[in-house]
Enzyme design. Structure first.
Site, mmCIF file in Angstrom:
data_model
loop_
_atom_site.group_PDB
_atom_site.id
_atom_site.type_symbol
_atom_site.label_atom_id
_atom_site.label_comp_id
_atom_site.label_asym_id
_atom_site.label_seq_id
_atom_site.Cartn_x
_atom_site.Cartn_y
_atom_site.Cartn_z
ATOM 1 N N SER A 87 0.847 -1.186 0.000
ATOM 2 C CA SER A 87 0.000 0.000 0.000
ATOM 3 C C SER A 87 0.891 1.247 0.000
ATOM 4 O O SER A 87 1.727 1.403 -0.887
ATOM 5 C CB SER A 87 -0.943 -0.045 1.199
ATOM 6 O OG SER A 87 -1.987 0.894 1.071
ATOM 7 N N GLU A 102 -6.432 -5.935 -7.485
ATOM 8 C CA GLU A 102 -5.538 -4.783 -7.614
ATOM 9 C C GLU A 102 -4.417 -4.960 -8.630
ATOM 10 O O GLU A 102 -3.776 -3.977 -8.996
ATOM 11 C CB GLU A 102 -4.904 -4.470 -6.249
ATOM 12 C CG GLU A 102 -5.880 -3.957 -5.215
ATOM 13 C CD GLU A 102 -5.203 -3.424 -3.967
ATOM 14 O OE1 GLU A 102 -5.814 -2.598 -3.289
ATOM 15 O OE2 GLU A 102 -4.063 -3.846 -3.676
ATOM 16 N N HIS A 121 -7.845 -5.464 -0.783
ATOM 17 C CA HIS A 121 -6.573 -4.756 -0.599
ATOM 18 C C HIS A 121 -5.705 -5.474 0.438
ATOM 19 O O HIS A 121 -4.565 -5.858 0.151
ATOM 20 C CB HIS A 121 -6.865 -3.323 -0.166
ATOM 21 C CG HIS A 121 -5.657 -2.459 -0.027
ATOM 22 N ND1 HIS A 121 -4.743 -2.283 -1.049
ATOM 23 C CD2 HIS A 121 -5.211 -1.696 1.014
ATOM 24 C CE1 HIS A 121 -3.781 -1.467 -0.646
ATOM 25 N NE2 HIS A 121 -4.038 -1.101 0.596
#
Length: 711
Positions: free
Chosen positions: A538, A621, A649
């Site tokens: 992230s 993602e 995520h």
């Protein structure tokens, strides 16, 4: 997924589901074994948890009986072999007279969800808050349980042998619940609006979906419901199972209203039964982020203010004693808010006093009489439930969900404190191997981007810190610094985002802290500066990008998400996201975009980045980094991408997490230590890596047997 969507998907690509089997995931986890010599991958992958492992969303994970002598807690433990979770409802005697007792087990993992930008709800990778709740008479425990894809309230009975039973049959998942005052029923919260909006989108399928800001291609191939969804409250009669709308008074048992006397600027608040009230509020209303003060209002209306910084700043928990005479508060404290302080404010005193300071984390707390019950964890201590006497500050362990690790060996953890080039307080934890000896220098792996509580796997829990240290690595658990002083002048969220992106100011500040942390680690004499790697997920992935482009510190990298760059990053997330990041200052598909991206883009800097990169990311993602993957692959750079199915995520499936742990360790051992696992099942992996640019020669590799990963 609707039936139509499932049929269309199967028509295009045949898919076999990942099976977890029908076995009880608790069976082979409930064992007693001698304490391991060191904390290994199996220990990390099968840790028993009380509440969420993500400390940013961790809430109370237990419920107190009316007599304050017992508590009920849900203990969750991953079983990678079955790709499932063992979930057990436990009764703990707070007086220590009886051993903990299991009164129910089973349930699918209940994932939380959250609104994301304009989307009403997206699924998370952490558990939904699910504190069990005793009935008013203490004879039953209610809790959320998910069976067959439906989350409902179930009841278990601590005092007899009755099996647990389902108590609600709502058409939508139950988000939260509370007992009625007399215990005859339950007030439940659901969100029918999510289902109704999804059904409306499904009706569009026959004529095609308009590609608009409801789309995020990497999340779904159809529009996602947008806008706020109001909760709905219902009363469920436990005897007749009849359901009716909850009254306002009943709904308030779930959605506690703000006291009318509370000022508009108040944030966190807590009220006592005697009319006493306490709350926090910003010291400056013209700043989005800034110091806060604590206000105590006596039952007679007299207010007392603690505006001392740091004593009454950064408070994240408030509780009143049963008699309303003592306020207890927990705040982030110490250098860069890296510790925890406990405050006690007696009603008759003008100011609170700090009664406990620690580098440990206290989460999910509640008062039981004069004891504060909290989950407590430290850098080398997984979470345990402790009771802290608010008068004497004496502490005792109430429940340890991981007794098998009581004597596990961990390496030394050294906290490094410093200010970066922008004057921002920063810190990192250097973890050394348990058998480290004076004069030894170890290869270093950086793990990001929060370093608090038990040092597990960094943010996202992807890179196993202690198992890496137990394999001979020094691990730098790096905590991302707060925003720069200039950014903290922002008066709105949009202004803050723009300030951070101006000349990539936030990335420069984070990199400054990273360089200083690495320099301090090297300065201890325990790190080999020629063998250093970095990992990130992230925001930490963006830190990896910047470091690979703007420094020569690291010989190898591992990423859990990829990448902030020119093309795939905005388009894969959809038009709504593209506009969102444009509004904060990013430039895409317009003149000058490449100049803007030059300091950050792996694509534009492919000629200068030769660091081997492993990417292990979610199927929701991976599309966002395909431009980087293609560019690096086409230029012969060492890069490898793994995609995990059915993941958001933050990844939640136990089998995936263990696979990430193992592959990450293999990757760093291969590039930093010249070692490969002798396991013949990994031969294909090493043949691929041998073909990558810059790979060590086969004769320079040492074949080693991995530390056993099971009991």
């Amino acid at each position: 997924m609707s039936l139509l969507a499932a049929v269309l998907l199967q028509a295009i690509v045949p898919i076999a589901p990942i099976s977890s089997g029908n076995d009880d995931p608790c069976t082979d986890l409930l064992y007693d074994r001698s304490a391991p010599e060191s904390f290994d991958l199996h220990d990390q992958a099968t840790l028993a948890d009380l509440g969420s492992t993500d400390l940013s969303v961790a809430s109370r994970a237990f419920g107190l009986a009316p007599d304050n002598h017992r508590l009920a807690a849900l203990v969750t433990r991953a079983n990678p072999g079955l790709n499932a979770y063992c979930q057990r409802l436990i009764i703990v005697d707070l007086r220590g007279q009886d051993d903990p007792v299991e009164i129910d087990r089973g349930s699918e993992f209940i994932r939380d969800d959250y609104p994301l930008r304009n989307f009403s709800s997206v699924m998370a990778g952490w558990a939904r808050p699910n504190p069990p709740s005793f009935s008013p008479d203490g004879t039953a425990v209610a809790y959320l349980k998910r069976i067959g894809g439906s989350t409902q309230v179930w009841l278990a009975f601590p005092a007899d042998d009755r099996p647990a039973r389902r108590a609600t049959w709502m058409p939508d998942d139950v988000d939260s619940f509370a007992w009625s005052a007399d215990g005859s029923g339950l007030i439940v919260q659901t969100r029918p609006g999510l289902r109704i909006r999804a059904e409306a989108i499904a009706d569009e399928a026959a004529t095609g979906f308009l590609f608009d800001d409801r789309f995020s291609p990497q999340i779904a191939d159809r529009p996602i419901p947008v806008g706020e969804v109001a909760p709905s409250y219902a009363f469920v009669d436990l005897e007749s199972t009849a359901v009716r709308p909850a009254t306002a008074e009943e709904a308030h048992r779930l959605a506690r209203p703000r006291p009318d006397i509370l000022p508009d600027q108040a944030r966190l608040f807590s009220s006592a039964g005697n009319g006493a009230l306490a709350w926090t509020e910003p010291q400056r209303n013209d700043r989005l982020i800034g110091p806060t003060r604590l206000i105590l209002m006596r039952p007679d209306g007299e207010q007392r203010v603690c505006a001392s910084v740091p004593r009454c700043d950064s408070i994240r928990g408030l509780w009143w004693s049963d008699d309303g005479t003592t306020l207890v508060a927990i705040r982030e404290s110490g250098w860069a808010d890296s510790g925890t302080s406990l405050l006690r404010w007696e009603l008759g005193k003008m100011q609170p006093e700090v009664v406990l300071e620690t580098e440990d984390v206290l989460v999910g707390c509640a008062l039981a009489g004069r004891e504060l019950l909290c989950g407590r964890e430290g850098s080398s201590q997984p979470r345990r439930l402790v009771a802290i006497d608010i008068d004497t500050i004496a502490e005792r362990v109430v429940f340890d969900p991981n007794p098998q690790l009581r004597d596990a060996r961990f390496g030394e953890v050294r906290r490094l404190r410093f200010r970066n080039a922008f004057g921002t307080e920063s810190f990192a934890d250097l973890v050394l191997p348990p058998d480290h000896r004076e004069g030894q220098r170890h290869p270093l792996v950086v793990v990001q981007y929060n370093s608090e509580g038990f040092l597990r796997g960094g943010t996202g829990d992807e890179v196993p810190i202690h198992p890496l240290a137990n394999r001979g690595f020094a691990v730098l658990s790096f905590d991302r610094p707060s925003f720069t002083p200039a950014a903290l002048e922002a008066t709105s969220a949009e202004e803050l985002r723009r300030a951070n992106r101006t000349d990539w100011m936030d990335r420069r500040s984070v990199h400054s802290s990273l360089e200083m942390a690495v320099s301090l680690a090297i300065g201890t004499g325990t790190v080999d500066p020629e063998r250093m790697g970095i990992s990130g997920f992230s925001d930490g992935g963006s830190t990896v990008q910047w470091a690979l482009i703007n420094s020569n510190l690291f010989k190898v990298a591992s990423m859990g998400s990829c990448c902030e760059d020119l093309y795939s990053f905005p388009t894969a997330a959809g038009p709504g996201f593209t506009q969102f990041v444009r509004d904060m200052g990013y430039r895409y598909f317009e003149p000058g975009a490449e100049q803007f991206w030059q300091p950050m883009s792996l694509i534009l800097n492919v000629g200068r980045v030769s660091t081997p990169i492993l990417i292990q990311t979610a199927d929701s993602e991976y599309e966002g980094g395909l431009d980087v993957i293609e560019t690096f692959s086409n230029r012969g750079r060492a890069i490898e991408l793994f995609v995990f199915p059915g993941e958001p995520h933050i990844k939640w499936q136990p089998a995936h997490r263990l696979a990430m742990y193992e592959r990450t360790i293999d990757w760093f051992e291969y590039w930093l230590r010249g070692q490969k696992d002798c396991d013949p099942n990994k031969a294909t992996q090493y043949r691929r890596w041998q073909a990558l640019a810059g790979a060590p020669q086969d004769q320079d590799l040492t074949c080693v047997s991995a530390t056993p990963s099971g009991p």
